[in-house]
Design an enzyme around this catalytic site. Structure first.
Site, PDB file in Angstrom:
ATOM      1  N   GLU A 178      72.006  16.092  73.263  1.00 19.50           N
ATOM      2  CA  GLU A 178      72.597  15.797  71.953  1.00 19.50           C
ATOM      3  C   GLU A 178      73.919  15.075  72.178  1.00 19.50           C
ATOM      4  O   GLU A 178      74.732  15.488  73.006  1.00 19.50           O
ATOM      5  CB  GLU A 178      72.858  17.084  71.151  1.00 19.50           C
ATOM      6  CG  GLU A 178      73.589  16.786  69.823  1.00 19.50           C
ATOM      7  CD  GLU A 178      73.887  18.026  68.983  1.00 19.50           C
ATOM      8  OE1 GLU A 178      73.546  19.150  69.394  1.00 19.50           O
ATOM      9  OE2 GLU A 178      74.484  17.845  67.895  1.00 19.50           O
ATOM     10  N   ASN A 236      73.821  12.962  65.700  1.00 19.28           N
ATOM     11  CA  ASN A 236      74.140  13.589  64.409  1.00 19.28           C
ATOM     12  C   ASN A 236      74.341  12.523  63.338  1.00 19.28           C
ATOM     13  O   ASN A 236      75.025  11.530  63.554  1.00 19.28           O
ATOM     14  CB  ASN A 236      75.413  14.421  64.532  1.00 19.28           C
ATOM     15  CG  ASN A 236      75.190  15.662  65.373  1.00 19.28           C
ATOM     16  OD1 ASN A 236      74.542  16.606  64.940  1.00 19.28           O
ATOM     17  ND2 ASN A 236      75.685  15.642  66.594  1.00 19.28           N
ATOM     18  N   GLU A 268      69.820  14.370  63.804  1.00 22.34           N
ATOM     19  CA  GLU A 268      70.129  15.713  63.308  1.00 22.34           C
ATOM     20  C   GLU A 268      70.906  15.613  61.997  1.00 22.34           C
ATOM     21  O   GLU A 268      71.926  14.935  61.924  1.00 22.34           O
ATOM     22  CB  GLU A 268      70.961  16.490  64.336  1.00 22.34           C
ATOM     23  CG  GLU A 268      70.221  16.707  65.649  1.00 22.34           C
ATOM     24  CD  GLU A 268      70.918  17.698  66.582  1.00 22.34           C
ATOM     25  OE1 GLU A 268      71.977  18.239  66.202  1.00 22.34           O
ATOM     26  OE2 GLU A 268      70.393  17.918  67.679  1.00 22.34           O
ATOM     27  N   ASP A 298      69.814  20.545  61.224  1.00 22.06           N
ATOM     28  CA  ASP A 298      70.904  21.171  61.972  1.00 22.06           C
ATOM     29  C   ASP A 298      71.436  22.372  61.192  1.00 22.06           C
ATOM     30  O   ASP A 298      71.303  22.431  59.970  1.00 22.06           O
ATOM     31  CB  ASP A 298      72.034  20.136  62.139  1.00 22.06           C
ATOM     32  CG  ASP A 298      72.840  20.375  63.392  1.00 22.06           C
ATOM     33  OD1 ASP A 298      72.712  21.451  63.989  1.00 22.06           O
ATOM     34  OD2 ASP A 298      73.593  19.462  63.770  1.00 22.06           O
ATOM     35  N   GLU A 355      71.116  26.913  69.086  1.00 20.47           N
ATOM     36  CA  GLU A 355      72.342  26.317  69.637  1.00 20.47           C
ATOM     37  C   GLU A 355      73.441  27.353  69.774  1.00 20.47           C
ATOM     38  O   GLU A 355      73.390  28.407  69.151  1.00 20.47           O
ATOM     39  CB  GLU A 355      72.789  25.123  68.796  1.00 20.47           C
ATOM     40  CG  GLU A 355      73.090  25.459  67.367  1.00 20.47           C
ATOM     41  CD  GLU A 355      73.556  24.237  66.573  1.00 20.47           C
ATOM     42  OE1 GLU A 355      73.447  23.105  67.061  1.00 20.47           O
ATOM     43  OE2 GLU A 355      74.041  24.463  65.460  1.00 20.47           O
TER      44      GLU A 355
END
Ligand code: C2E
Ligand code: CA
Ligand code: CA
Length: 402
Positions: A178, A236, A268, A298, A355
């Protein structure tokens, strides 16, 4: 009822109570601290107010005549409010605590809870902490940072991409990374994304920032992907971008230029984001998915999506929010929630990632609960491109050892 003008006041407060006397008590207590206040006697009035005004604090009576005050929490969340909440109610402490936990789960901050009748000293003590909170929040929001500085930073290549590994929890095999950005400003030093992303969103710079991150990350990722085609790259997306109908085209162009296939890219988006402008978001997400790009929800569990909206949007991955992960060993509710999310993901055919895994016992519990993939300091913090490239060369993850 406005007892202090909001200009140069120490903050702005909304008191929601269907009884006039408590409203007056709260407004008076606020006024003694220089806090401007408004009153709302009904849920409808309160909703209209939070949509129009950015309050610093909301004092909420949980027992409104026609509604429970809880409904207002959703409105606050939808309005993107950052207000600190104070709950007031004649119910017992457990009810107030449950409301506080619900608010926290919605991502709202709770300063405290008060019983009825109101104890003015306790209320004043709670409100006294408000100026500090407001100041801290403004600093956190990057409100002091000049947008022109960020703009120059974006153009001047000061936004850098770090990469945090996602690994399988059993074998500890690397399955993707990520992208988490940092702003290396020669003026401000290293700036965290939770400071400069909201600033970019407010200043209309977010699309340029995303474009920059995407181009940089795809170029750095390309050689890794050439060697390990199973790896994915997650980026993101700001909720603000989900209103821009040209986004799918721009992302596809960036992909085409980089030579990375669409199937290797995961975007995300936070759960709450999708609930804002539903139609535009659904349009954009569907078009991205049709092009083969993967979509990840997310911070799952912190918003308030209905199952129906989840089913209607073409997501391919779901990320369990850090909050459930961090508390799963101590909060008896957290494992139950995680188990429910695991079965939901299975039913819907979604990849599942946990996460914020910091310790081995947490990783073990998540594995037992059926979560296949994880991310967190236990495996690796966000790493620079050079460090990750070194680890990949050393094939540390290829052997299944993080
Ligand atoms: P996020 O997407 O939820 O990212 C996870 C955050 O948790 C990251 O914070 C990461 O460094 C941190 N983290 C990772 N492992 C652990 C752990 O084991 N324990 C704990 N306590 N934290 C962990 P970071 O890097 O500060 O990023 C904060 C947020 O900023 C991200 O939250 C994401 O929403 C946003 N962000 C970062 N880069 C970008 C970007 O390029 N574009 C946009 N729109 N948002 C970004
Ligand atoms: Ca993320
Ligand atoms: Ca997250």
């Amino acid at each position: 009822m406005a007892l202090a003008s909001s200009e140069d006041s120490a903050g702005r407060l909304l008191v929601v109570d269907d009884e006039a006397v408590p409203r007056l008590i709260v407004a008076r207590a606020a006024a003694t601290l220089g806090i401007a206040s408004d009153g709302a006697a009904s849920l409808a009035e309160a909703v209209a107010r939070v949509q129009a005004v950015a309050y610093d604090v909301v004092v909420l009576d949980l027992g409104l005549r026609d509604h429970d005050g809880i409904e207002l929490l959703r409105s606050l969340r939808q309005a993107g409010s950052d207000a600190v909440l104070v709950f007031v109610s004649g119910f017992d402490e457990r009810v107030r605590q449950a409301a506080a936990r619900l608010a926290a789960a919605l991502g709202l901050r709770v300063a405290g809870t008060l019983g009825k009748p109101l104890l003015v000293e306790r209320l004043v003590a709670l409100l006294r902490a408000l100026p500090e909170r407001t100041r801290a929040r403004n600093a956190e929001d990057g409100a002091e940072i000049d947008p022109a500085l960020l703009e120059a930073g974006i153009e001047g290549d000061e936004i850098v991409c770090l990469f945090q590994p996602k690994v399988t929890l059993r074998e500890r095999r690397l399955v993707g990374v990520e992208v988490l950005t940092r702003w290396r400003s020669p003026v401000l030093g290293l700036v965290r994304p939770d400071l400069f992303i909201p600033l970019a969103e407010r200043a209309g710079l977010i699309d340029r920032l995303t474009q920059h991150v995407m181009t940089q990350a795809l170029a750095l990722f390309r050689p890794w992907h050439a060697e390990r085609p199973e790896l994915t790259l997650a980026i993101n997306l700001s909720p603000v971008s989900l209103t821009d109908l040209s986004l799918p085209e721009r992302i596809c162009n960036a992909l085409a230029e980089s030579g990375v296939p669409a199937a290797a890219l995961v975007l995300e988006v936070t759960e709450g984001a999708v609930m804002g402008d539903h139609v535009a978001a659904a349009d954009i997400l569907t078009r991205l998915r049709i092009r083969g790009i993967k979509l990840s929800i997310d911070d799952f569990g912190t918003g308030h999506s209905s199952l129906l909206s989840l089913l209607h949007l073409p997501f391919s991955e779901l990320k369990i929010d850090q909050r459930f992960v961090a508390t799963c060993l101590h909060d008896p509710e957290a494992p139950k929630i995680i188990r429910a999310i695991v079965s939901l993901a299975r039913e819907l055919g979604l990849q599942l990632v946990a996460e914020g895994i910091e310790t081995e016992p947490v990783a073990e519990l998540l594995t037992r609960l059926g979560c296949p993939v994880g991310q967190g300091y236990l495996f690796a913090p966000p790493l620079s491109h050079a460090v990750l490239a070194g680890r990949l060369r050393a094939a540390a993850w290829a052997e299944g050892v993080a």
